[in-house]
Design a protein around this motif. Sequence first.
Motif, mmCIF file in Angstrom:
data_model
loop_
_atom_site.group_PDB
_atom_site.id
_atom_site.type_symbol
_atom_site.label_atom_id
_atom_site.label_comp_id
_atom_site.label_asym_id
_atom_site.label_seq_id
_atom_site.Cartn_x
_atom_site.Cartn_y
_atom_site.Cartn_z
ATOM 1 N N GLU A 105 0.819 -1.213 0.000
ATOM 2 C CA GLU A 105 0.000 0.000 0.000
ATOM 3 C C GLU A 105 0.853 1.263 0.000
ATOM 4 N N GLU A 106 1.883 1.272 0.805
ATOM 5 C CA GLU A 106 2.720 2.475 0.904
ATOM 6 C C GLU A 106 3.335 2.838 -0.444
ATOM 7 N N GLU A 107 3.671 1.823 -1.215
ATOM 8 C CA GLU A 107 4.277 2.057 -2.532
ATOM 9 C C GLU A 107 3.239 2.502 -3.555
ATOM 10 N N ARG A 108 2.136 1.793 -3.628
ATOM 11 C CA ARG A 108 1.184 2.062 -4.700
ATOM 12 C C ARG A 108 0.366 3.329 -4.477
ATOM 13 N N LEU A 109 0.246 3.796 -3.232
ATOM 14 C CA LEU A 109 -0.480 5.036 -2.974
ATOM 15 C C LEU A 109 0.238 6.254 -3.554
ATOM 16 N N LYS A 110 1.490 6.075 -3.939
ATOM 17 C CA LYS A 110 2.276 7.192 -4.474
ATOM 18 C C LYS A 110 2.155 7.324 -5.990
ATOM 19 N N ASP A 111 1.445 6.404 -6.630
ATOM 20 C CA ASP A 111 1.361 6.465 -8.088
ATOM 21 C C ASP A 111 0.012 5.950 -8.567
ATOM 22 N N TYR A 112 -0.172 5.969 -9.879
ATOM 23 C CA TYR A 112 -1.401 5.478 -10.493
ATOM 24 C C TYR A 112 -1.118 4.248 -11.362
ATOM 25 N N LYS A 113 0.009 3.601 -11.103
ATOM 26 C CA LYS A 113 0.331 2.384 -11.836
ATOM 27 C C LYS A 113 -0.554 1.241 -11.351
ATOM 28 N N PRO A 156 -10.270 2.893 -13.144
ATOM 29 C CA PRO A 156 -9.034 3.669 -12.933
ATOM 30 C C PRO A 156 -7.796 2.989 -13.501
ATOM 31 N N ASN A 157 -6.788 3.793 -13.744
ATOM 32 C CA ASN A 157 -5.534 3.277 -14.289
ATOM 33 C C ASN A 157 -4.893 2.266 -13.346
ATOM 34 N N THR A 187 -8.992 10.178 -14.803
ATOM 35 C CA THR A 187 -8.237 9.400 -15.783
ATOM 36 C C THR A 187 -7.876 10.244 -17.001
ATOM 37 N N LYS A 188 -8.791 11.073 -17.463
ATOM 38 C CA LYS A 188 -8.498 11.913 -18.624
ATOM 39 C C LYS A 188 -7.359 12.885 -18.326
ATOM 40 N N SER A 189 -7.427 13.528 -17.170
ATOM 41 C CA SER A 189 -6.356 14.459 -16.803
ATOM 42 C C SER A 189 -5.028 13.724 -16.624
ATOM 43 N N LEU A 190 -5.099 12.525 -16.061
ATOM 44 C CA LEU A 190 -3.884 11.722 -15.876
ATOM 45 C C LEU A 190 -3.245 11.396 -17.216
ATOM 46 N N LEU A 191 -4.056 11.012 -18.202
ATOM 47 C CA LEU A 191 -3.523 10.666 -19.518
ATOM 48 C C LEU A 191 -3.086 11.898 -20.301
#
Length: 739
Positions: free
Chosen positions: A241-249, A415-416, A494-498
């Motif tokens: 969780e600590e790792e993935r909360l920092k990104d949208y991968k 979501p991504n 998602t649109k803003s992310l892309l």
Amino acid sequence: AAERFCVRNSGARAVVEGCGDHGCEYMTGGVAVVLGPTGKNFGAGMSGGVAYVYDAEGKFASLCNPDVAKDLLPVESDEDVATLKSLIQSHVKYTRSQLGRSILANWNSAQGKFKKVFPADYRRALEEAATLKKAGDAEKALTAAYASNGKGASDAFEDLKKMASTFSVNNPPKAITTSYEPTAPDADLEALKEQASAGFPVKGFKPTWEAGRPTVVNDKAAVKSRGFLAYERKAIGYRPEEERLKDYKEVMAKAPPIEHDDQLNTQSARCMDCGTPFCHQSGSGCPLGNKIPEFNELVHQGKWRDALDRLLETNNFPEFTGRVCPAPCEGSCVLGIIENPVSIKTIEASIIDKAFEEGWMVPKPPVLRTGKKVAIVGSGPAGMAAADQLNKMGHTVTVYERSDRIGGLMMYGVPNMKTDKTDVVQRRVDLMAAEGVRFVVNANVGDNVAPKELVEEHDAVVLAVGSTRPRDLPIEGRDLEGIHFAMDFLHANTKSLLDSKLADGNYIDAAGKNVIVIGGGDTGTDCIGTSARHGATSITNLELFPQPPDTRAPGNPWPQWPRIFRVDYGHSEAIHKYGKDPREYSVMTKRFIGEGGKLTGVEIVDVKMEGGRPTEVAGTERVLPADMVLLAMGFLGPEAKIAESLGVSQDERTNYKAAFGEFATSVPGVFAAGDCRRGQSLVVWAIREGRDAAANVDRYLESAGTLDAVPGTVEGGIWDVAAFKAGSGSSMPAGSASA
């Protein structure tokens, strides 16, 4: 009938006028009548039941499997003749069969051409059963005579039945429980085997031997014959969780290839080769009918390319279902009755991911084109599946999508973090474009594209627009600033992310806000995960219904989907970040509270279900602080403008009216598939409906006139609607971010 007529028949009576290969395979009961030629390998593994085959040409014996080749008998007994004639008469009554009429009319000559397939072991078992019945009848007669002479003794079995009648569901007899105390796992297992083989009770044994079962065996050395007995379940896990909360991968963890292959070899070994798999039955398991036991076995053998071929036979987009499907196949896995089910979803995702990594997924445009044009409105899973199937059939397919990217729900609704938009969704879109599918973005049918023009310019139209009208919550304060539909929130993010990796600010920001998500399910979980990544101050998820049980409730038996308590990726992230599960169950929202037109709080009350409806619990009203509310309460149906423009009939829920299995709407040449037809559902059902609708469109086009068969050309690509209308010869670059 086609191949495998009456396969595994255990009691049905059936009549056909011919069948393909492997007829009556593994049949254990019932009666089959074949009034015509059969294919090869008839009766393989047939251990019961009877088959009557009309062998007019005298070739049947050579087509039989050795299992029954010596068990062919003439139809001579009165019982056989009566049974056979009765079934043929019923066949004629219901089908008006001319062949059946002819056989009955010329019975004296036809009777000698019938062969009775009567397995020897089954015949012997029936004879033994008849002998036992005769002996039992004699014993009963003797007992009755003994009792009538006043000599006594009652029937012990009758006495036992009387004792049993004193018990009931509410007062069951207590099973004898062993007094064995655990010592060590291996010793406990041996003790269990010894007691069981000796006929002693084993209830009460604690399965200590299961605790240490491995989930991965190195060097792909898992033994299939031991399977689920020796190995425990392990699905692909999530990144910390600590790792993935920092990104949208993507949240899914990626193990090193060797370790991953060992895991798949072990997990596929757990598939128990059950006699009647429920995992691929659409009523309880996979709606697509994926051949799960087969590709599990191929993965275990390391035959990945064969496993891919088997998977793609039924599923156009396993990279989608392997990520977002809740896996009803696992809920109906036979192993799930007593153990953790096979990790089918993990295996499915791994097959297709490996296929892309190895370069096996290459464009395969159709060799021939039919000259027929099909328009598909909507590029979600249903629309894409229909497009993929129709393109493979040689039709020229154009998909119209109102968003600026292709993918529908898979592009902007998910979501991504769950499905990467570039490496997964766009990759599939580009592959389909390279195979000849034409995609048109920013094409809002009913707005800048006239529905009637689509019908006029194409030989068929498929409506796959989804169920996009969100369920609202029209209570006091609904018009306050800060209340949004969940899909608007997820789409914008998602649109803003892309577009800019969120740099453009064109999204609904939850940073520093007290967020309340109303409604559960996948959409609610996605809102929780996205809000946590924004940096929300707090997240609360309100659910109307009670918390599900940890295990199946009595009214939720296997093979139904288990309605149990689960912790998904968004929940675990909220627990990690905020220290508690965000969900509050059995609560109802009464009103939204605001100040200066802006949301400041939500008043809720506890409820209890009475007669299936929520009833407020007096004195439990309270106010939760809230700066943002996300409504994730599902969808009501498709938007009406296309149906109104074309005159497509709608049902009482406003879904496009088209019968399942036919998919044809009230307008000739216009079909409907996916959520716009069946209502809000799963991605796997959308793919199933897209595939089935495509098959019906193909039949419709064939019936409408002769299809061409000209060498195919690849004219696929992605166009903006303006360029497409202008007849621009070039499409947007494959994988382009937006129009």
